[in-house]
Motif scaffolding. Sequence first.
Motif, PDB file in Angstrom:
ATOM      1  N   PRO A 153     -36.725 -49.504  76.431  1.00 21.27           N
ATOM      2  CA  PRO A 153     -36.383 -48.097  76.652  1.00 21.27           C
ATOM      3  C   PRO A 153     -34.906 -47.779  76.401  1.00 21.27           C
ATOM      4  CG  PRO A 153     -37.733 -48.926  78.435  1.00 21.27           C
ATOM      5  CD  PRO A 153     -37.400 -50.080  77.558  1.00 21.27           C
ATOM      6  N   ASP A 154     -34.017 -48.752  76.659  1.00 24.65           N
ATOM      7  CA  ASP A 154     -32.589 -48.500  76.453  1.00 24.65           C
ATOM      8  C   ASP A 154     -32.257 -48.357  74.970  1.00 24.65           C
ATOM      9  OD1 ASP A 154     -32.383 -48.795  79.163  1.00 24.65           O
ATOM     10  OD2 ASP A 154     -31.700 -50.879  79.056  1.00 24.65           O
ATOM     11  N   ASN A 155     -33.023 -49.025  74.109  1.00 22.47           N
ATOM     12  CA  ASN A 155     -32.746 -49.012  72.677  1.00 22.47           C
ATOM     13  C   ASN A 155     -33.702 -48.110  71.913  1.00 22.47           C
ATOM     14  OD1 ASN A 155     -30.815 -50.935  73.208  1.00 22.47           O
ATOM     15  ND2 ASN A 155     -32.212 -52.631  72.836  1.00 22.47           N
ATOM     16  N   ALA A 156     -34.344 -47.176  72.587  1.00 19.71           N
ATOM     17  CA  ALA A 156     -35.305 -46.298  71.920  1.00 19.71           C
ATOM     18  C   ALA A 156     -34.587 -45.449  70.870  1.00 19.71           C
ATOM     19  CB  ALA A 156     -35.976 -45.390  72.943  1.00 19.71           C
ATOM     20  N   PRO A 157     -35.242 -45.212  69.734  1.00 23.00           N
ATOM     21  CA  PRO A 157     -34.593 -44.418  68.689  1.00 23.00           C
ATOM     22  C   PRO A 157     -34.372 -42.978  69.151  1.00 23.00           C
ATOM     23  CG  PRO A 157     -36.888 -44.828  68.138  1.00 23.00           C
ATOM     24  CD  PRO A 157     -36.574 -45.631  69.361  1.00 23.00           C
ATOM     25  N   LYS A 158     -33.292 -42.409  68.683  1.00 23.98           N
ATOM     26  CA  LYS A 158     -32.951 -41.030  69.038  1.00 23.98           C
ATOM     27  C   LYS A 158     -33.856 -40.087  68.262  1.00 23.98           C
ATOM     28  CE  LYS A 158     -29.173 -42.113  71.386  1.00 23.98           C
ATOM     29  NZ  LYS A 158     -29.540 -43.228  72.152  1.00 23.98           N
ATOM     30  N   ARG A 159     -34.263 -39.019  68.889  1.00 26.60           N
ATOM     31  CA  ARG A 159     -35.094 -38.032  68.211  1.00 26.60           C
ATOM     32  C   ARG A 159     -34.226 -37.148  67.321  1.00 26.60           C
ATOM     33  NH1 ARG A 159     -39.913 -35.724  71.884  1.00 26.60           N
ATOM     34  NH2 ARG A 159     -40.838 -37.734  72.350  1.00 26.60           N
ATOM     35  N   ARG A 160     -34.830 -36.758  66.197  1.00 24.16           N
ATOM     36  CA  ARG A 160     -34.125 -35.851  65.295  1.00 24.16           C
ATOM     37  C   ARG A 160     -34.046 -34.479  65.932  1.00 24.16           C
ATOM     38  NH1 ARG A 160     -37.298 -36.032  59.897  1.00 24.16           N
ATOM     39  NH2 ARG A 160     -38.990 -36.072  61.356  1.00 24.16           N
ATOM     40  N   PRO A 161     -32.977 -33.749  65.632  1.00 26.22           N
ATOM     41  CA  PRO A 161     -32.907 -32.390  66.196  1.00 26.22           C
ATOM     42  C   PRO A 161     -34.006 -31.515  65.599  1.00 26.22           C
ATOM     43  CG  PRO A 161     -31.122 -32.771  64.639  1.00 26.22           C
ATOM     44  CD  PRO A 161     -31.820 -34.073  64.824  1.00 26.22           C
ATOM     45  N   ARG A 162     -34.551 -30.665  66.409  1.00 29.37           N
ATOM     46  CA  ARG A 162     -35.642 -29.798  65.965  1.00 29.37           C
ATOM     47  C   ARG A 162     -35.052 -28.556  65.315  1.00 29.37           C
ATOM     48  NH1 ARG A 162     -40.570 -27.424  69.568  1.00 29.37           N
ATOM     49  NH2 ARG A 162     -41.782 -26.774  67.772  1.00 29.37           N
ATOM     50  N   HIS A 163     -35.559 -28.262  64.112  1.00 28.39           N
ATOM     51  CA  HIS A 163     -35.100 -27.083  63.397  1.00 28.39           C
ATOM     52  C   HIS A 163     -36.011 -25.908  63.725  1.00 28.39           C
ATOM     53  CE1 HIS A 163     -32.215 -29.318  61.050  1.00 28.39           C
ATOM     54  NE2 HIS A 163     -33.148 -30.231  60.809  1.00 28.39           N
ATOM     55  N   VAL A 164     -35.413 -24.784  63.996  1.00 29.35           N
ATOM     56  CA  VAL A 164     -36.181 -23.583  64.271  1.00 29.35           C
ATOM     57  C   VAL A 164     -35.968 -22.627  63.110  1.00 29.35           C
ATOM     58  CG1 VAL A 164     -36.516 -21.666  65.868  1.00 29.35           C
ATOM     59  CG2 VAL A 164     -35.887 -23.913  66.739  1.00 29.35           C
ATOM     60  N   TYR A 165     -37.064 -22.277  62.456  1.00 27.51           N
ATOM     61  CA  TYR A 165     -36.997 -21.376  61.318  1.00 27.51           C
ATOM     62  C   TYR A 165     -37.475 -19.991  61.732  1.00 27.51           C
ATOM     63  CZ  TYR A 165     -36.642 -25.704  58.651  1.00 27.51           C
ATOM     64  OH  TYR A 165     -36.244 -26.911  58.158  1.00 27.51           O
ATOM     65  N   GLU A 166     -36.910 -18.991  61.102  1.00 24.18           N
ATOM     66  CA  GLU A 166     -37.359 -17.634  61.378  1.00 24.18           C
ATOM     67  C   GLU A 166     -38.627 -17.350  60.585  1.00 24.18           C
ATOM     68  OE1 GLU A 166     -34.495 -14.524  61.130  1.00 24.18           O
ATOM     69  OE2 GLU A 166     -32.903 -15.785  61.911  1.00 24.18           O
ATOM     70  N   ASN A 167     -39.427 -16.442  61.084  1.00 26.55           N
ATOM     71  CA  ASN A 167     -40.661 -16.069  60.407  1.00 26.55           C
ATOM     72  C   ASN A 167     -40.343 -15.348  59.104  1.00 26.55           C
ATOM     73  OD1 ASN A 167     -42.198 -17.082  62.465  1.00 26.55           O
ATOM     74  ND2 ASN A 167     -42.297 -15.138  63.567  1.00 26.55           N
ATOM     75  N   THR A 168     -41.141 -15.606  58.079  1.00 24.79           N
ATOM     76  CA  THR A 168     -40.950 -14.922  56.796  1.00 24.79           C
ATOM     77  C   THR A 168     -41.950 -13.794  56.626  1.00 24.79           C
ATOM     78  OG1 THR A 168     -42.452 -16.431  55.679  1.00 24.79           O
ATOM     79  CG2 THR A 168     -40.103 -17.009  55.681  1.00 24.79           C
ATOM     80  N   TYR A 169     -43.029 -13.828  57.386  1.00 20.48           N
ATOM     81  CA  TYR A 169     -44.079 -12.821  57.320  1.00 20.48           C
ATOM     82  C   TYR A 169     -44.669 -12.700  55.918  1.00 20.48           C
ATOM     83  CZ  TYR A 169     -42.107 -11.723  61.825  1.00 20.48           C
ATOM     84  OH  TYR A 169     -41.645 -11.818  63.106  1.00 20.48           O
ATOM     85  N   LYS A 170     -44.715 -13.806  55.178  1.00 21.15           N
ATOM     86  CA  LYS A 170     -45.343 -13.826  53.860  1.00 21.15           C
ATOM     87  C   LYS A 170     -46.786 -14.269  54.031  1.00 21.15           C
ATOM     88  CE  LYS A 170     -41.368 -14.824  50.976  1.00 21.15           C
ATOM     89  NZ  LYS A 170     -40.803 -15.724  49.971  1.00 21.15           N
ATOM     90  N   THR A 171     -47.693 -13.434  53.612  1.00 20.53           N
ATOM     91  CA  THR A 171     -49.106 -13.792  53.715  1.00 20.53           C
ATOM     92  C   THR A 171     -49.704 -14.118  52.357  1.00 20.53           C
ATOM     93  OG1 THR A 171     -49.726 -11.465  53.589  1.00 20.53           O
ATOM     94  CG2 THR A 171     -49.461 -12.433  55.794  1.00 20.53           C
ATOM     95  N   GLU A 172     -48.916 -13.992  51.304  1.00 23.56           N
ATOM     96  CA  GLU A 172     -49.387 -14.378  49.982  1.00 23.56           C
ATOM     97  C   GLU A 172     -48.251 -15.044  49.211  1.00 23.56           C
ATOM     98  OE1 GLU A 172     -49.456 -10.314  47.609  1.00 23.56           O
ATOM     99  OE2 GLU A 172     -51.076 -10.405  49.068  1.00 23.56           O
ATOM    100  N   PRO A 173     -48.601 -15.969  48.322  1.00 21.34           N
ATOM    101  CA  PRO A 173     -47.564 -16.731  47.615  1.00 21.34           C
ATOM    102  C   PRO A 173     -46.865 -15.900  46.540  1.00 21.34           C
ATOM    103  CG  PRO A 173     -49.729 -17.340  46.828  1.00 21.34           C
ATOM    104  CD  PRO A 173     -49.943 -16.409  47.963  1.00 21.34           C
ATOM    105  N   GLU A 174     -45.666 -16.386  46.158  1.00 21.54           N
ATOM    106  CA  GLU A 174     -44.922 -15.738  45.074  1.00 21.54           C
ATOM    107  C   GLU A 174     -45.666 -15.905  43.755  1.00 21.54           C
ATOM    108  OE1 GLU A 174     -41.065 -17.540  45.200  1.00 21.54           O
ATOM    109  OE2 GLU A 174     -40.700 -16.821  47.239  1.00 21.54           O
TER     110      GLU A 174
END
Length: 173
Positions: free
Chosen positions: A46-67
């Motif tokens: 437990p002392d040497n457990a790998p560090k978790r990556r920071p969580r990225h929070v993305y804003e919504n794009t509100y795209k319901t169909e592809p480009e």
Amino acid sequence: MADKGVPSQLSQLAKDSSLFSTASFHEHMKKKDTSSRSVLALGQEPDNAPKRRPRHVYENTYKTEPERKFQASKVKAIIEDVLEKNLKDEKYDPKSCRQLVKTLSEIVKGRVKDLDYKRYKIMTMVSIGQVNEQGFRMGSRCCWDAKWDTFATANFTNKTLFAIATVWGVYYE
């Protein structure tokens, strides 16, 4: 009927016993003569457990169909090219074909991803079999939006083997 106190007895034993502590195990092993004994490698402490990556929070794009829509004709040309180049002189061998399907699948997926279909999940499947006067049926099922999601498939045959590759492009909102 099982005794309801058994799990609590085991957890108490684990707390009390030095056998379940990795630090005490290492101390115990240092004190003993281990020249003729094998040493058990314990997992991460437990002392040497790998560090978790920071969580990225993305804003919504509100795209319901592809480009742009997934173009099955371009993907089919890629599949045919990869199968032709890699399997042209190949002979069927069950052991080498096991790794070959993984490799071909990754090559096809990489080439399709280079087409840069934004927000599409790309899935590939390659099957290789021996040509031996037999039939072959392959099916797939999936929930998808018929307006945006599609697939491409191609096959290849030489004297000793056949290959079928399928790529699915599923729009991911």
